[in-house]
Design an enzyme around this catalytic site. Structure first.
Site, mmCIF file in Angstrom:
data_model
loop_
_atom_site.group_PDB
_atom_site.id
_atom_site.type_symbol
_atom_site.label_atom_id
_atom_site.label_comp_id
_atom_site.label_asym_id
_atom_site.label_seq_id
_atom_site.Cartn_x
_atom_site.Cartn_y
_atom_site.Cartn_z
ATOM 1 N N LEU A 14 0.874 -1.186 -0.042
ATOM 2 C CA LEU A 14 0.088 0.112 -0.132
ATOM 3 C C LEU A 14 0.751 1.134 0.042
ATOM 4 O O LEU A 14 0.350 2.179 -0.809
ATOM 5 C CB LEU A 14 -0.953 -0.006 1.282
ATOM 6 C CG LEU A 14 -1.652 1.177 1.460
ATOM 7 C CD1 LEU A 14 -2.551 1.699 0.160
ATOM 8 C CD2 LEU A 14 -2.464 0.987 2.858
ATOM 9 N N ASP A 38 11.617 3.663 11.726
ATOM 10 C CA ASP A 38 10.883 2.300 12.566
ATOM 11 C C ASP A 38 9.639 3.097 13.384
ATOM 12 O O ASP A 38 10.038 4.054 14.241
ATOM 13 C CB ASP A 38 12.015 1.683 13.435
ATOM 14 C CG ASP A 38 11.246 0.444 14.069
ATOM 15 O OD1 ASP A 38 10.131 0.493 14.271
ATOM 16 O OD2 ASP A 38 11.773 -0.554 13.819
ATOM 17 N N ILE A 39 8.698 2.902 13.043
ATOM 18 C CA ILE A 39 7.610 3.612 13.699
ATOM 19 C C ILE A 39 7.425 2.966 15.272
ATOM 20 O O ILE A 39 6.710 3.867 16.061
ATOM 21 C CB ILE A 39 6.187 3.317 13.089
ATOM 22 C CG1 ILE A 39 5.647 2.057 13.067
ATOM 23 C CG2 ILE A 39 6.040 4.081 11.482
ATOM 24 C CD1 ILE A 39 4.019 1.790 12.711
ATOM 25 N N ALA A 62 2.816 -1.846 9.046
ATOM 26 C CA ALA A 62 2.106 -2.778 9.910
ATOM 27 C C ALA A 62 2.739 -4.156 10.204
ATOM 28 O O ALA A 62 3.581 -4.637 9.179
ATOM 29 C CB ALA A 62 0.667 -3.119 8.758
ATOM 30 N N THR A 103 -7.955 -3.425 9.345
ATOM 31 C CA THR A 103 -8.272 -4.678 8.794
ATOM 32 C C THR A 103 -9.886 -5.129 8.975
ATOM 33 O O THR A 103 -10.323 -4.979 10.000
ATOM 34 C CB THR A 103 -7.263 -5.879 9.383
ATOM 35 O OG1 THR A 103 -7.698 -6.870 8.842
ATOM 36 C CG2 THR A 103 -7.202 -5.795 10.873
ATOM 37 N N ASP A 104 -10.221 -5.856 7.900
ATOM 38 C CA ASP A 104 -11.436 -6.640 8.199
ATOM 39 C C ASP A 104 -11.253 -7.643 9.404
ATOM 40 O O ASP A 104 -12.499 -8.094 9.944
ATOM 41 C CB ASP A 104 -11.815 -7.377 6.963
ATOM 42 C CG ASP A 104 -10.475 -8.256 6.661
ATOM 43 O OD1 ASP A 104 -9.620 -8.096 6.807
ATOM 44 O OD2 ASP A 104 -10.970 -8.896 5.322
ATOM 45 N N TYR A 127 -3.191 -10.769 16.294
ATOM 46 C CA TYR A 127 -2.889 -9.853 15.121
ATOM 47 C C TYR A 127 -4.197 -8.881 15.279
ATOM 48 O O TYR A 127 -3.973 -7.671 15.176
ATOM 49 C CB TYR A 127 -2.869 -10.550 13.753
ATOM 50 C CG TYR A 127 -3.118 -9.566 12.433
ATOM 51 C CD1 TYR A 127 -2.071 -8.711 12.313
ATOM 52 C CD2 TYR A 127 -4.268 -9.656 11.787
ATOM 53 C CE1 TYR A 127 -2.423 -7.946 11.176
ATOM 54 C CE2 TYR A 127 -4.765 -8.626 10.903
ATOM 55 C CZ TYR A 127 -3.697 -7.839 10.412
ATOM 56 O OH TYR A 127 -3.889 -7.241 9.521
HETATM 57 N N1 LIG Z 1 -2.108 -7.354 3.193
HETATM 58 C C1 LIG Z 1 -3.339 -7.807 3.463
HETATM 59 O O1 LIG Z 1 -3.958 -8.703 3.196
HETATM 60 C C2 LIG Z 1 -4.064 -6.822 4.422
HETATM 61 C C3 LIG Z 1 -5.406 -7.048 4.891
HETATM 62 C C4 LIG Z 1 -6.087 -6.447 5.578
HETATM 63 C C5 LIG Z 1 -5.743 -5.266 6.240
HETATM 64 N N2 LIG Z 1 -4.279 -4.764 5.712
HETATM 65 C C6 LIG Z 1 -3.764 -3.695 6.377
HETATM 66 O O2 LIG Z 1 -3.611 -2.606 5.187
HETATM 67 C C7 LIG Z 1 -2.201 -1.909 5.484
HETATM 68 C C8 LIG Z 1 -1.094 -2.170 4.284
HETATM 69 O O3 LIG Z 1 -0.909 -3.497 4.380
HETATM 70 P P1 LIG Z 1 0.248 -4.124 3.180
HETATM 71 O O4 LIG Z 1 -0.646 -5.153 2.369
HETATM 72 O O5 LIG Z 1 0.612 -2.826 2.339
HETATM 73 O O6 LIG Z 1 1.558 -4.809 4.007
HETATM 74 P P2 LIG Z 1 2.865 -4.883 3.620
HETATM 75 O O7 LIG Z 1 2.983 -5.164 2.312
HETATM 76 O O8 LIG Z 1 3.087 -5.876 4.519
HETATM 77 O O9 LIG Z 1 3.847 -3.601 4.129
HETATM 78 C C9 LIG Z 1 3.676 -3.314 5.289
HETATM 79 C C10 LIG Z 1 5.155 -2.444 5.445
HETATM 80 O O10 LIG Z 1 5.109 -1.871 7.171
HETATM 81 C C11 LIG Z 1 6.514 -2.033 7.262
HETATM 82 N N3 LIG Z 1 6.893 -2.035 8.651
HETATM 83 C C12 LIG Z 1 6.813 -2.788 9.537
HETATM 84 N N4 LIG Z 1 7.123 -2.840 10.695
HETATM 85 C C13 LIG Z 1 7.405 -1.469 10.474
HETATM 86 C C14 LIG Z 1 7.953 -0.611 11.670
HETATM 87 N N5 LIG Z 1 8.156 -1.098 12.901
HETATM 88 N N6 LIG Z 1 8.388 0.602 11.294
HETATM 89 C C15 LIG Z 1 8.210 0.967 9.756
HETATM 90 N N7 LIG Z 1 7.745 0.072 8.884
HETATM 91 C C16 LIG Z 1 7.247 -1.067 9.305
HETATM 92 C C17 LIG Z 1 7.234 -3.222 6.417
HETATM 93 O O11 LIG Z 1 8.517 -3.076 6.281
HETATM 94 P P3 LIG Z 1 9.417 -4.300 6.238
HETATM 95 O O12 LIG Z 1 8.967 -5.059 4.814
HETATM 96 O O13 LIG Z 1 10.742 -3.853 6.166
HETATM 97 O O14 LIG Z 1 9.039 -5.284 7.440
HETATM 98 C C18 LIG Z 1 6.445 -3.200 4.971
HETATM 99 O O15 LIG Z 1 6.972 -2.359 4.161
HETATM 100 C C19 LIG Z 1 -1.648 -2.416 6.602
HETATM 101 O O16 LIG Z 1 -2.397 -1.575 7.855
HETATM 102 C C20 LIG Z 1 -2.348 -3.901 7.034
HETATM 103 O O17 LIG Z 1 -2.559 -4.161 8.272
HETATM 104 C C21 LIG Z 1 -3.617 -5.630 4.963
#
Ligand SMILES: NC(=O)c1ccc[n+]([C@@H]2O[C@H](COP(=O)([O-])OP(=O)(O)OC[C@H]3O[C@@H](n4cnc5c(N)ncnc54)[C@H](OP(=O)(O)O)[C@@H]3O)[C@@H](O)[C@H]2O)c1
Length: 288
Positions: A14, A38-39, A62, A103-104, A127
């Site tokens: 995202l 790092d958040i 996340a 998230t859902d 989670y």
């Molecule tokens: N993916 C799904 O299916 C899904 C479903 C429902 C909701 N969501 C929500 O949608 C949003 C976007 O998800 P996404 O699919 O884009 O996830 P993603 O591809 O896993 O990306 C998450 C990013 O967060 C980074 N991150 C993790 N820990 C961190 C920290 N402590 N400080 C800074 N950055 C950090 C990760 O970096 P690293 O790679 O370096 O760890 C990664 O680049 C999130 O809020 C997620 O919970 C996702």
């Protein structure tokens, strides 16, 4: 609101799309990936935001390892819960708006309809609890936070990230030539990351706050989703339907977690295109 934006988690599925969409709309964007900020590091977040003069801050970072979180709930809570507090406090200091993603899985899946924003939450695991905590922190410290819940995200950067996404997982399994088992009794609303980013920026451009659902638009079982992926990719692996009784995971998941987009559509945002259409776009982009 000034048009300076900061995106945390900028290299995730995202985050990449948010940075792209904001640039297209003439925002001045700074994207921070985990190696830069790092958040969970409160001082680093405050420093990054203090120097940014941002009007709006997007948290796309996340901890998304739903099953692993059952073994390390603290790690999930740190990123998805407490770190959102860091962001909210720092946003308050610079008077910036926070857009946070959830998230859902905050729902328990007992509903017989796509979930609306005001349906009661009832997370089923570590989670999900951590994500609900993040929503609460964003709303506790800020009067005008936007919380966007989404479902089953797949975007082009899933091709290159270690975590990937469901589409990449299916294509990888198909390449291994073994039978693929996917649950037919769990439903979600898979969401294409570029459109999630675009609809979210629409909300920001309209100065809206509150809780919003932005899902793919239709409820579909994971089995049907897999079938559609293979059909559009022109692949014919042996795909078998299974169910949650046969296919056990460490984390409990909601059986039905599709999200209703009715609220955003009432607000005048464009409906999501059909899943087949965006999946075809995803696969075409992958081919390039
Ligand atoms: N993916 C799904 O299916 C899904 C479903 C429902 C909701 N969501 C929500 O949608 C949003 C976007 O998800 P996404 O699919 O884009 O996830 P993603 O591809 O896993 O990306 C998450 C990013 O967060 C980074 N991150 C993790 N820990 C961190 C920290 N402590 N400080 C800074 N950055 C950090 C990760 O970096 P690293 O790679 O370096 O760890 C990664 O680049 C999130 O809020 C997620 O919970 C996702």
């Amino acid at each position: 609101m000034n048009r300076k934006a900061v995106v945390f988690g900028a290299s995730g599925q995202l985050g990449v799309e948010l940075v792209r969409e904001l640039k297209t709309r003439q925002y001045a964007v700074t994207g921070w990936e985990r190696a830069q900020v790092d958040i969970t590091d409160c001082a680093a977040v405050e420093r990054a935001l203090a120097q940014s003069d941002a009007g709006v801050v997007f948290n796309a970072a996340a901890y998304n390892l739903v099953d692993v979180a059952e073994k390390e709930p603290q790690a999930a809570f740190l990123v998805n819960g407490l770190a959102v507090r860091n962001l909210a406090v720092a946003c308050r200091q610079i008077d910036a708006r926070l857009v946070h993603f959830s998230t859902d899985y905050v729902f328990d899946g007992q509903a017989r309809h796509p979930y609306a924003e005001d349906d009661p939450t009832h997370p089923l695991g570590a989670y999900a609890v951590s994500k609900l905590a993040g929503e609460l922190y964003a709303q506790a410290y800020l009067d005008r936070a936007a919380v966007v819940r989404t479902s089953g995200v797949f975007g082009p950067s899933g091709l290159t990230t270690a975590r990937g996404n469901f589409v990449e997982l299916m294509l990888r399994l198909a390449g291994m030539g073994q039978a693929i088992r996917v649950v037919e009794d769990h439903f979600a609303s898979p969401t294409y990351a570029p459109l999630l980013a675009a609809r979210t920026v629409d909300l920001v451009d309209r100065d809206l706050s509150g809780v919003f659902h932005i899902g793919g638009g239709i409820p579909i079982s994971w089995f049907q989703f897999a079938r559609t992926i293979f059909e559009l990719a022109g692949l014919r692996p042996l795909l078998l339907a299974t169910n949650e009784r046969e296919y056990r995971n460490p984390a409990r998941r909601p059986k039905y977690s599709a999200l209703s987009n009715a609220k955003i559509e009432r607000l005048g945002l464009q409906p999501m295109p059909p899943l087949r259409e965006v999946l075809a776009e995803y696969l075409a982009g992958r081919g390039r």
